[in-house]
Design an enzyme around this catalytic site. Structure first.
Site, PDB file in Angstrom:
ATOM      1  N   HIS A 242       0.725  -1.159   0.067  1.00 36.57           N
ATOM      2  CA  HIS A 242       0.032   0.147  -0.036  1.00 36.57           C
ATOM      3  C   HIS A 242       0.844   1.130  -0.091  1.00 36.57           C
ATOM      4  O   HIS A 242       0.173   2.298  -0.042  1.00 36.57           O
ATOM      5  CB  HIS A 242      -0.927   0.075   0.973  1.00 36.57           C
TER       6      HIS A 242
HETATM    7  C1  UD1 Z   1      -1.775   5.628   5.832  1.00 38.30           C
HETATM    8  C2  UD1 Z   1      -0.759   5.926   6.585  1.00 38.30           C
HETATM    9  C3  UD1 Z   1       0.372   4.916   6.518  1.00 38.30           C
HETATM   10  C4  UD1 Z   1      -0.321   3.572   6.986  1.00 38.30           C
HETATM   11  C5  UD1 Z   1      -1.690   3.276   6.452  1.00 38.30           C
HETATM   12  C6  UD1 Z   1      -2.127   2.005   6.726  1.00 38.30           C
HETATM   13  C7  UD1 Z   1       0.041   8.211   6.686  1.00 38.30           C
HETATM   14  C8  UD1 Z   1       1.023   9.326   6.212  1.00 38.30           C
HETATM   15  N1  UD1 Z   1      -0.082   7.142   5.978  1.00 38.30           N
HETATM   16  O1  UD1 Z   1      -1.662   5.556   4.636  1.00 38.30           O
HETATM   17  O2  UD1 Z   1       1.398   5.124   7.161  1.00 38.30           O
HETATM   18  O3  UD1 Z   1       0.569   2.483   6.624  1.00 38.30           O
HETATM   19  O4  UD1 Z   1      -2.467   4.196   6.632  1.00 38.30           O
HETATM   20  O5  UD1 Z   1      -3.202   1.708   6.183  1.00 38.30           O
HETATM   21  O6  UD1 Z   1      -0.380   8.470   7.690  1.00 38.30           O
HETATM   22  N2  UD1 Z   1      -9.235   5.396   2.192  1.00 38.30           N
HETATM   23  C9  UD1 Z   1     -10.533   4.538   1.836  1.00 38.30           C
HETATM   24  N3  UD1 Z   1     -11.153   4.195   3.121  1.00 38.30           N
HETATM   25  C10 UD1 Z   1     -10.352   4.563   4.454  1.00 38.30           C
HETATM   26  C11 UD1 Z   1      -9.235   5.097   4.244  1.00 38.30           C
HETATM   27  C12 UD1 Z   1      -8.706   5.259   3.166  1.00 38.30           C
HETATM   28  O7  UD1 Z   1     -11.068   4.475   1.014  1.00 38.30           O
HETATM   29  O8  UD1 Z   1     -10.847   4.089   5.411  1.00 38.30           O
HETATM   30  C13 UD1 Z   1      -8.717   5.664   0.550  1.00 38.30           C
HETATM   31  C14 UD1 Z   1      -8.760   7.180   0.556  1.00 38.30           C
HETATM   32  O9  UD1 Z   1      -9.136   7.373  -0.903  1.00 38.30           O
HETATM   33  C15 UD1 Z   1      -7.565   7.582   0.619  1.00 38.30           C
HETATM   34  C16 UD1 Z   1      -6.449   6.523   0.274  1.00 38.30           C
HETATM   35  O10 UD1 Z   1      -7.445   5.181   0.614  1.00 38.30           O
HETATM   36  O11 UD1 Z   1      -7.052   8.695  -0.539  1.00 38.30           O
HETATM   37  C17 UD1 Z   1      -5.107   6.246   1.190  1.00 38.30           C
HETATM   38  O12 UD1 Z   1      -5.610   6.719   2.606  1.00 38.30           O
HETATM   39  P1  UD1 Z   1      -4.766   7.766   3.405  1.00 38.30           P
HETATM   40  O13 UD1 Z   1      -5.257   7.686   4.777  1.00 38.30           O
HETATM   41  O14 UD1 Z   1      -4.367   8.974   2.765  1.00 38.30           O
HETATM   42  O15 UD1 Z   1      -3.368   6.904   3.583  1.00 38.30           O
HETATM   43  P2  UD1 Z   1      -2.778   5.146   3.611  1.00 38.30           P
HETATM   44  O16 UD1 Z   1      -2.447   4.986   2.292  1.00 38.30           O
HETATM   45  O17 UD1 Z   1      -3.993   4.537   4.134  1.00 38.30           O
END
Ligand code: UD1
Length: 368
Positions: free
Chosen positions: A213
């Site tokens: 991820h």
């Molecule tokens: C975040 C953390 C990372 C951790 C990871 C575990 C930071 C900088 N990054 O990254 O360290 O390893 O979580 O999962 O804090 N999304 C959904 N549903 C959710 C959450 C996110 O659909 O419940 C989608 C959103 O469109 C979002 C993307 O996933 O844009 C990424 O989520 P985000 O929270 O920005 O970062 P992670 O890649 O999850």
């Protein structure tokens, strides 16, 4: 001394398994502590958040911030604005943040500016890779935190090198391993036949588990395609199961990437379901920080698809091998594992299921 109000902060999936044991120990010492839990809403999907509260018996958050997704600045800023209000109304005696996500940085900085002392759990880890958003979060959080709880000796060394006083640093072990050992015991006693993982395990007795991820692996179509090809090649010898993180799912769909018939893509799994899957895997291929440690704790071979790790003890003592994105090397390592010549590690000292107790013992002495 009366009850001290301890604010625990969690926001993203890897935070939940870390706060679970801390809140359990704090609640057991209710004569001395009054814990309250803030969920910043960084992860909001049921399968990325709510499931963990239910399975790990974490009490419902006392306060929720709906920060949601967005750019890092937007997300961090939204959390800060709301957490500042919360610090002002609830006036905790102390704030505990865990890990290295945007929530960790946002709440540690905000609490300090409100004059509230801060503990960082999982302090001192360094990948020395400033292209990683988590590295920036770690450095900023450690620079403001009052008390630094480390999982491994490298964390202590890094903090000492950065000039942190010895009295502020505590080597306590890994709270995530507290949860892992606790839940492994529980898993042994429950009926798993309805689990998605049980179904997948029935399909192939020997399998590998994949999680990817990190933006550096999944945001660039060329890199993601290259990784998909490597996984497809491996899957001809070892079927792979790959629960997709929302970020990865979005990009796989958007770039139209295929993995071949022997890579099973699934939705993100709950804690117990995923544990039931990876604990019996022949090998785990991952770019996760937490899974590098969890596989070491249970002695499962792990190949880390990154150029570095902030958790070096998983390599020096555990089952972890850093393989980057080098197809030949990854395949070679998988073959070694399948031939029974995989790395044999040991569980690091203090990864014994009692890290949260050590942290709460320290808080009992430290928080006025
Ligand atoms: C975040 C953390 C990372 C951790 C990871 C575990 C930071 C900088 N990054 O990254 O360290 O390893 O979580 O999962 O804090 N999304 C959904 N549903 C959710 C959450 C996110 O659909 O419940 C989608 C959103 O469109 C979002 C993307 O996933 O844009 C990424 O989520 P985000 O929270 O920005 O970062 P992670 O890649 O999850």
């Amino acid at each position: 001394m009366g009850q001290r109000k301890i604010c625990l902060v969690a926001g993203a999936r890897p935070n939940f398994m870390k706060i679970a044991p801390i809140i359990r120990v704090l609640r057991a010492r209710f004569d001395r502590f009054q814990p309250f839990l803030v969920h910043t809403g960084q992860h909001y999907d049921r399968e990325m958040s709510q499931v963990f509260f239910e399975e790990l018996a974490i009490p419902a958050p006392d306060c929720s911030i709906e920060s949601g997704s967005g750019s890092h600045a937007e997300q961090t800023a939204r959390i800060m604005v709301e957490f500042e209000k919360l610090c002002r109304t609830r006036r905790p005696d102390h704030v505990v943040v865990v890990g290295d996500v945007n929530t960790t940085l946002a709440c540690s900085v905000t609490a300090k500016k409100e004059g509230i002392s801060v503990s960082h759990v999982e302090a001192g880890l360094r990948s020395f890779d400033m292209a990683m958003p988590e590295e920036i979060n770690r450095i900023v959080t450690d620079s403001v935190a009052d008390w630094l709880f480390c999982t491994e000796p490298s964390g202590v060394e890094n903090l000492r090198r950065e000039g942190k006083p010895r009295e502020a640093i505590f080597l306590v072990g890994q709270v995530m391993v507290d949860t892992l050992l606790f839940e492994c015991g529980r898993l042994a006693g429950i009926d798993v036949t309805a689990f998605e993982s049980a179904k997948l395990k029935r399909e192939s007795a020997r399998y590998g588990v994949v999680t990817l991820h990190r933006p550096s692996n999944v945001d660039d179509p060329t890199i993601l395609r290259q990784l998909a090809d490597i996984l497809a090649t491996i899957s001809r010898e070892l079927p792979l199961i790959f629960p997709l993180h929302p970020r990865t799912r979005k990009n796989v769909d958007h770039f139209g990437i295929g993995f071949g018939p022997s890579v099973r893509l699934t939705t993100p799994l709950g804690y117990m379901d995923f544990l039931n899957l990876w604990k019996d895997a022949a090998v785990v291929l991952t770019d996760s920080g937490g899974l590098q440690e969890e596989t070491t704790a249970l002695g499962v071979p792990c190949l880390t698809l990154r150029e570095n790790t902030e958790r070096p003890i998983t390599v020096t003592e555990g089952t972890n091998t850093i393989v980057g994105r080098d197809g030949a090397m990854i395949l070679g390592e998988v073959k070694k594992v399948l031939a029974g010549r995989g790395k044999v590690g040991k569980r690091p000292e203090l990864w014994d299921g009692r890290a949260a107790e050590r942290i709460v013992d320290a808080l009992d002495r430290l928080v006025a």
